[in-house]
Design an enzyme around this catalytic site. Structure first.
Site, PDB file in Angstrom:
ATOM      1  NE  ARG A  72      15.765 -23.648  20.447  1.00 26.61           N
ATOM      2  CZ  ARG A  72      15.725 -24.792  19.769  1.00 26.61           C
ATOM      3  NH1 ARG A  72      15.258 -24.802  18.536  1.00 26.61           N
ATOM      4  NH2 ARG A  72      16.156 -25.923  20.314  1.00 26.61           N
TER       5      ARG A  72
ATOM      6  CB  CYS B 208      15.745 -32.509  14.346  1.00 23.72           C
ATOM      7  SG  CYS B 208      15.312 -32.865  16.061  1.00 23.72           S
TER       8      CYS B 208
END
Length: 316
Positions: free
Chosen positions: A115, A272
């Site tokens: 990430r 999300c």
């Protein structure tokens, strides 16, 4: 299947890089794995345990809730184990190059999820890694999230083919991955955003070249009218320095009941998360009966399990 020096690892960096049949295989596998686990405790390993004896390294340059917990749960449910580290915990945070880190981890673990702040760093990592690399989010895309979103829609409304998804707000990294997905899964994508925050033009060009049906407008009502699914995201992402400017420009793009009423009668809402109620979406929409956000969040586990299984050669 074990990756050898002569076998290119299966990276999962962007949806447009995979063949349509591979993405469909991953999505269908995610649905099957979810169904097979119904009623099971979260720590129970899947019957086929496709990641048995495998180790996943998870590197976080950005804070995370869903990506961190879902990937950790995913590798455990597949029968493997995980090692979690922030970049500050590693020599990566003290100047070691991305390439050197990739070469070292390629000899210590079986796959890496990153990430990252910059998409270029994930691409550089994958370029030299001899093990699969998964994009857990970058400034340019969020492919794992979109597979979970599409799984959620299909669970509730059936095939994506011929449907319309409306994106409302900033044309950000999540929006880019919806653009990547549109020509693959056959849905029409309407994007409503202020001109300053339009999506990446190269993403739009690539998708349209692949026969993707994508429309971009500044009018959220135009984008949402008749849509089967309305998607929003936070207006200010980690690293954005222009908060006040963004808030002012995006205020007309709030998804409220009036806007949702323009969608199809059975249209659903996705986000999300994390969400800022009262900004990009009202409480009545995100916590209302048309919202699928909790199924969407859970499906991060199932979609990522199948991504991992594909990367490790257990499916496809």
């Amino acid at each position: 299947m074990t990756n050898s020096p002569k076998t290119a690892p299966r990276h999962f960096l962007d949806l447009w890089r995979l063949e349509p049949h591979e993405l469909r295989l991953i999505l269908d596998d995610a649905k099957a794995r979810k169904a097979a686990r119904k009623g099971w405790p979260q720590g129970k390993v899947d019957a086929d345990a496709p990641a048995r004896d495998r180790v996943l390294a998870m590197i976080f340059q950005k804070n995370s809730t869903r990506t961190r917990f879902s990937f950790d749960a995913a590798i455990r449910q597949l029968g493997g184990s995980g090692i979690i580290s922030t970049s500050a915990d590693m020599q990566l945070g003290r100047g070691e190059t991305i390439e050197d880190t990739a070469k070292v981890l390629s000899r210590m673990v079986d796959a890496v999820m990153i990430r990252a702040n910059r998409h270029e760093d994930v691409e550089a990592f994958a370029e030299v890694a001899t093990i699969p690399v998964i994009n857990g989010l970058t400034d340019k895309s969020h492919p794992c999230q979109i597979l979970a979103d599409l799984q959620t829609f299909e669970e509730h409304r059936g095939s994506l083919e011929g449907r319309t998804i409306a994106w409302v707000g900033d044309g950000n990294n999540v929006c880019s991955s919806f653009i990547h997905a549109a020509p693959v899964f056959g849905f029409k994508l309407n994007i409503a955003a202020p001109k300053k925050y339009y999506p990446d033009l190269s993403d739009l060009a690539r998708a349209r070249e692949a026969q993707g049906r994508i429309e971009v407008t500044e009018d959220p009502r135009e984008a949402v009218r008749g849509a089967d699914c309305v998607v929003a995201d936070t207006w200010v992402s980690m690293g954005d320095a222009d908060k006040d400017e963004r808030m002012a420009a995006l205020e007309p793009y709030q998804v409220d009941d009036k806007l949702m009423d323009l969608a199809a009668a059975d249209g659903v809402f996705l986000h999300c998360l994390p969400a800022h109620r009262g900004e990009e979406v009202t409480e009545s929409v995100i916590d209302g009966p048309r919202s699928l956000i909790w199924d969407e969040a859970e499906n991060r586990i199932h979609a990522q399990k199948s991504i991992l299984a594909w990367c490790l050669g257990a499916i496809g």
